[in-house]
Design an enzyme around this catalytic site. Structure first.
Site, PDB file in Angstrom:
ATOM      1  N   SER A  70      92.446 -48.086  19.058  1.00 54.58           N
ATOM      2  CA  SER A  70      93.322 -47.440  20.037  1.00 54.58           C
ATOM      3  C   SER A  70      94.304 -48.442  20.649  1.00 54.58           C
ATOM      4  O   SER A  70      93.899 -49.463  21.196  1.00 54.58           O
ATOM      5  CB  SER A  70      92.490 -46.805  21.149  1.00 54.58           C
ATOM      6  OG  SER A  70      91.699 -45.763  20.656  1.00 54.58           O
ATOM      7  N   HIS A 101      96.919 -43.287  17.973  1.00 55.14           N
ATOM      8  CA  HIS A 101      96.614 -43.404  16.548  1.00 55.14           C
ATOM      9  C   HIS A 101      97.727 -42.690  15.784  1.00 55.14           C
ATOM     10  O   HIS A 101      97.776 -41.455  15.743  1.00 55.14           O
ATOM     11  CB  HIS A 101      95.244 -42.792  16.227  1.00 55.14           C
ATOM     12  CG  HIS A 101      94.104 -43.533  16.832  1.00 55.14           C
ATOM     13  ND1 HIS A 101      93.279 -44.365  16.102  1.00 55.14           N
ATOM     14  CD2 HIS A 101      93.652 -43.587  18.106  1.00 55.14           C
ATOM     15  CE1 HIS A 101      92.363 -44.895  16.907  1.00 55.14           C
ATOM     16  NE2 HIS A 101      92.573 -44.430  18.121  1.00 55.14           N
ATOM     17  N   HIS A 123      87.530 -40.045  14.176  1.00 59.55           N
ATOM     18  CA  HIS A 123      86.373 -40.157  15.062  1.00 59.55           C
ATOM     19  C   HIS A 123      85.427 -38.979  14.927  1.00 59.55           C
ATOM     20  O   HIS A 123      85.844 -37.848  14.644  1.00 59.55           O
ATOM     21  CB  HIS A 123      86.828 -40.254  16.523  1.00 59.55           C
ATOM     22  CG  HIS A 123      87.748 -41.403  16.812  1.00 59.55           C
ATOM     23  ND1 HIS A 123      89.101 -41.333  16.572  1.00 59.55           N
ATOM     24  CD2 HIS A 123      87.508 -42.636  17.319  1.00 59.55           C
ATOM     25  CE1 HIS A 123      89.665 -42.486  16.920  1.00 59.55           C
ATOM     26  NE2 HIS A 123      88.722 -43.293  17.372  1.00 59.55           N
ATOM     27  N   TYR A 125      83.995 -37.496  17.337  1.00 61.87           N
ATOM     28  CA  TYR A 125      84.253 -36.509  18.378  1.00 61.87           C
ATOM     29  C   TYR A 125      85.429 -35.582  18.053  1.00 61.87           C
ATOM     30  O   TYR A 125      85.623 -34.560  18.721  1.00 61.87           O
ATOM     31  CB  TYR A 125      84.484 -37.180  19.739  1.00 61.87           C
ATOM     32  CG  TYR A 125      85.671 -38.113  19.829  1.00 61.87           C
ATOM     33  CD1 TYR A 125      86.975 -37.637  19.900  1.00 61.87           C
ATOM     34  CD2 TYR A 125      85.482 -39.488  19.872  1.00 61.87           C
ATOM     35  CE1 TYR A 125      88.058 -38.498  19.996  1.00 61.87           C
ATOM     36  CE2 TYR A 125      86.561 -40.358  19.967  1.00 61.87           C
ATOM     37  CZ  TYR A 125      87.838 -39.859  20.025  1.00 61.87           C
ATOM     38  OH  TYR A 125      88.910 -40.714  20.105  1.00 61.87           O
ATOM     39  N   GLU A 126      86.221 -35.936  17.044  1.00 59.01           N
ATOM     40  CA  GLU A 126      87.300 -35.046  16.623  1.00 59.01           C
ATOM     41  C   GLU A 126      86.779 -33.872  15.800  1.00 59.01           C
ATOM     42  O   GLU A 126      87.536 -32.964  15.455  1.00 59.01           O
ATOM     43  CB  GLU A 126      88.336 -35.815  15.811  1.00 59.01           C
ATOM     44  CG  GLU A 126      89.099 -36.873  16.591  1.00 59.01           C
ATOM     45  CD  GLU A 126      90.068 -37.646  15.713  1.00 59.01           C
ATOM     46  OE1 GLU A 126      91.147 -37.112  15.415  1.00 59.01           O
ATOM     47  OE2 GLU A 126      89.732 -38.787  15.317  1.00 59.01           O
ATOM     48  N   ALA A 153      89.097 -50.598  20.755  1.00 60.62           N
ATOM     49  CA  ALA A 153      89.133 -50.768  22.202  1.00 60.62           C
ATOM     50  C   ALA A 153      87.748 -50.393  22.722  1.00 60.62           C
ATOM     51  O   ALA A 153      87.180 -49.393  22.290  1.00 60.62           O
ATOM     52  CB  ALA A 153      90.198 -49.857  22.812  1.00 60.62           C
ATOM     53  N   MET A 256      83.535 -45.824  20.577  1.00 52.20           N
ATOM     54  CA  MET A 256      83.280 -44.558  19.881  1.00 52.20           C
ATOM     55  C   MET A 256      83.659 -44.642  18.402  1.00 52.20           C
ATOM     56  O   MET A 256      84.013 -43.627  17.796  1.00 52.20           O
ATOM     57  CB  MET A 256      84.065 -43.423  20.560  1.00 52.20           C
ATOM     58  CG  MET A 256      83.787 -43.261  22.041  1.00 52.20           C
ATOM     59  SD  MET A 256      84.883 -42.038  22.803  1.00 52.20           S
ATOM     60  CE  MET A 256      84.545 -42.340  24.557  1.00 52.20           C
ATOM     61  N   SER A 257      83.573 -45.831  17.826  1.00 49.30           N
ATOM     62  CA  SER A 257      84.021 -45.985  16.432  1.00 49.30           C
ATOM     63  C   SER A 257      83.350 -47.184  15.782  1.00 49.30           C
ATOM     64  O   SER A 257      82.363 -47.717  16.284  1.00 49.30           O
ATOM     65  CB  SER A 257      85.550 -46.165  16.395  1.00 49.30           C
ATOM     66  OG  SER A 257      85.913 -47.391  17.025  1.00 49.30           O
ATOM     67  N   ASN A 280      88.318 -52.056  29.576  1.00 48.50           N
ATOM     68  CA  ASN A 280      87.834 -51.683  30.911  1.00 48.50           C
ATOM     69  C   ASN A 280      86.438 -52.264  31.114  1.00 48.50           C
ATOM     70  O   ASN A 280      85.697 -52.494  30.147  1.00 48.50           O
ATOM     71  CB  ASN A 280      87.800 -50.159  31.089  1.00 48.50           C
ATOM     72  CG  ASN A 280      86.857 -49.477  30.101  1.00 48.50           C
ATOM     73  OD1 ASN A 280      87.179 -49.332  28.915  1.00 48.50           O
ATOM     74  ND2 ASN A 280      85.699 -49.068  30.589  1.00 48.50           N
ATOM     75  N   HIS A 296      91.598 -42.973  29.345  1.00 50.86           N
ATOM     76  CA  HIS A 296      92.305 -43.353  28.121  1.00 50.86           C
ATOM     77  C   HIS A 296      93.623 -44.053  28.420  1.00 50.86           C
ATOM     78  O   HIS A 296      94.066 -44.937  27.663  1.00 50.86           O
ATOM     79  CB  HIS A 296      92.548 -42.104  27.265  1.00 50.86           C
ATOM     80  CG  HIS A 296      93.011 -42.417  25.872  1.00 50.86           C
ATOM     81  ND1 HIS A 296      92.234 -43.114  24.963  1.00 50.86           N
ATOM     82  CD2 HIS A 296      94.175 -42.142  25.220  1.00 50.86           C
ATOM     83  CE1 HIS A 296      92.896 -43.250  23.823  1.00 50.86           C
ATOM     84  NE2 HIS A 296      94.079 -42.666  23.952  1.00 50.86           N
TER      85      HIS A 296
END
Length: 336
Positions: A70, A101, A123, A125-126, A153, A256-257, A280, A296
């Site tokens: 990201s 992306h 991802h 979650y997609e 990220a 998440m990846s 973060n 995000h």
């Protein structure tokens, strides 16, 4: 809910009872859902077709593959003599739906080496199964790629990590795997790799050490760490309790990846280098302040500010790899 009349055959309509439906009687082809194992979503022949399309279209066989996390799509922007493929125009390729992306595959030259870079990954979650999220790694392999560079990220759980730091991954905790979800589920195709691949040394130690040397030469050694990454399913950010649990497990950063991509890369015997840009700091204490909540927009802003350092790190490491002789397999594929 099943009724007494249904299963006692009182409906008078063949194929409508629960027993009939379980047997598939009276159902149209559209209603008969047969689960497909993840590994069969993209069989070897389909992956080969995608790889042939990219090699023929670019006129190149890349040695290094890069997955841009990201906000880190600028890694692909520094590639020279680039041939750009939009995902939607690549046969059988998914489409990325996440901001930051771009959804492009770039093939060209970087520091003298032939590379291919994904500006946008896929991802879980997609709504994509892990086999589809990781499919491009196998495409890279059949294009000739030996080395996978995976960037992401991530939120920093280790209290020593600061926003903007770079964590070189030397291990991971596969939380999705704990739940029985793997990109390698289903029948194994030995043309990709073994049924039971070992992951003890997933992240190449020589590349990690070389990256640390490069970081020192760049003057960013105080902002570099070597740590453990964990992938959660998303798209929600983690709860305080989840972050505390991950920290107790020795996790330094969470995202998440990446993990399923690394598993796929190691399954087909690619050398892996991966790093997280800490965008973060994860709070592991309960606090009512909303400014402690991850978002995000913050991720994208930090990635933009640190993209120059990340690009230089990757470029210098690719220069080192380019100086190394190719493996026998890659040397045999120099023709297009």
């Amino acid at each position: 809910m099943c009724s007494r009349d249904c299963c006692s055959g009182q409906t008078g309509k063949p194929g409508n009872s629960c027993a009939d439906k379980k047997k598939g009687k009276g159902l149209s082809d559209e209603e008969k859902i047969v689960p497909t194992p993840q590994s069969l979503l993209y069989p070897y022949e389909v992956i080969q077709e995608i790889a042939d399309f990219i090699v023929k279209g670019s006129g190149m066989r890349p040695r290094i593959g890069i997955i841009c996390g990201s906000g880190l799509g600028s890694l692909a922007d520094i590639i020279q003599d680039a041939k750009v493929f939009e995902y939607e125009k690549i046969p059988n390729f998914p489409v990325s739906t996440v901001e930051g992306h771009a959804g492009k595959l770039v093939v060209g030259n970087l520091e003298g080496a032939c590379v291919m870079a994904m500006q946008g990954r896929f991802h879980f979650y997609e709504g994509y199964p892990l086999a589809k999220c990781s499919m491009p790694v196998r495409v890279m392999k059949l294009c000739g790629v030996e080395y996978l560079f995976a960037t992401n990220a991530a939120g920093g759980i280790n209290p020593k990590y600061m926003v903007g730091d770079i964590m070189l991954m030397h291990d991971h905790v596969n939380m999705l795997g704990f739940a029985g979800n793997s990109p390698l589920q289903g029948p194994n195709d030995p043309r990709f790799g073994p049924r039971f691949p070992a992951l003890v040394n997933s992240y190449n130690k020589d590349l990690i050490n070389k990256a640390l040397e490069i970081g020192k030469a760049m003057g960013i050694e105080s902002n570099m760490h070597v740590g453990v990454y964990s992938c959660l399913g998303g798209p929600t950010y983690e709860t305080i309790a989840e972050l505390k649990a991950l920290r107790l497990m020795g996790v330094d950063a969470v995202g998440m990846s990446t993990v399923h991509e690394v598993i796929t890369a190691r399954h087909c015997d690619m050398k892996v280098f991966a790093f997280s840009l800490i965008t973060n700091k994860c709070s592991i204490e309960y606090d009512d302040k909303r400014d402690q909540e991850a978002n995000h927009e913050e991720v994208m802003a930090v990635a933009k500010n640190r993209q120059k350092a990340c690009c230089e790190l990757v470029s210098r490491l690719i220069r080192e790899i380019h100086a190394m002789p190719p493996s026998g397999t890659q040397a045999a594929k120099t023709g297009v």
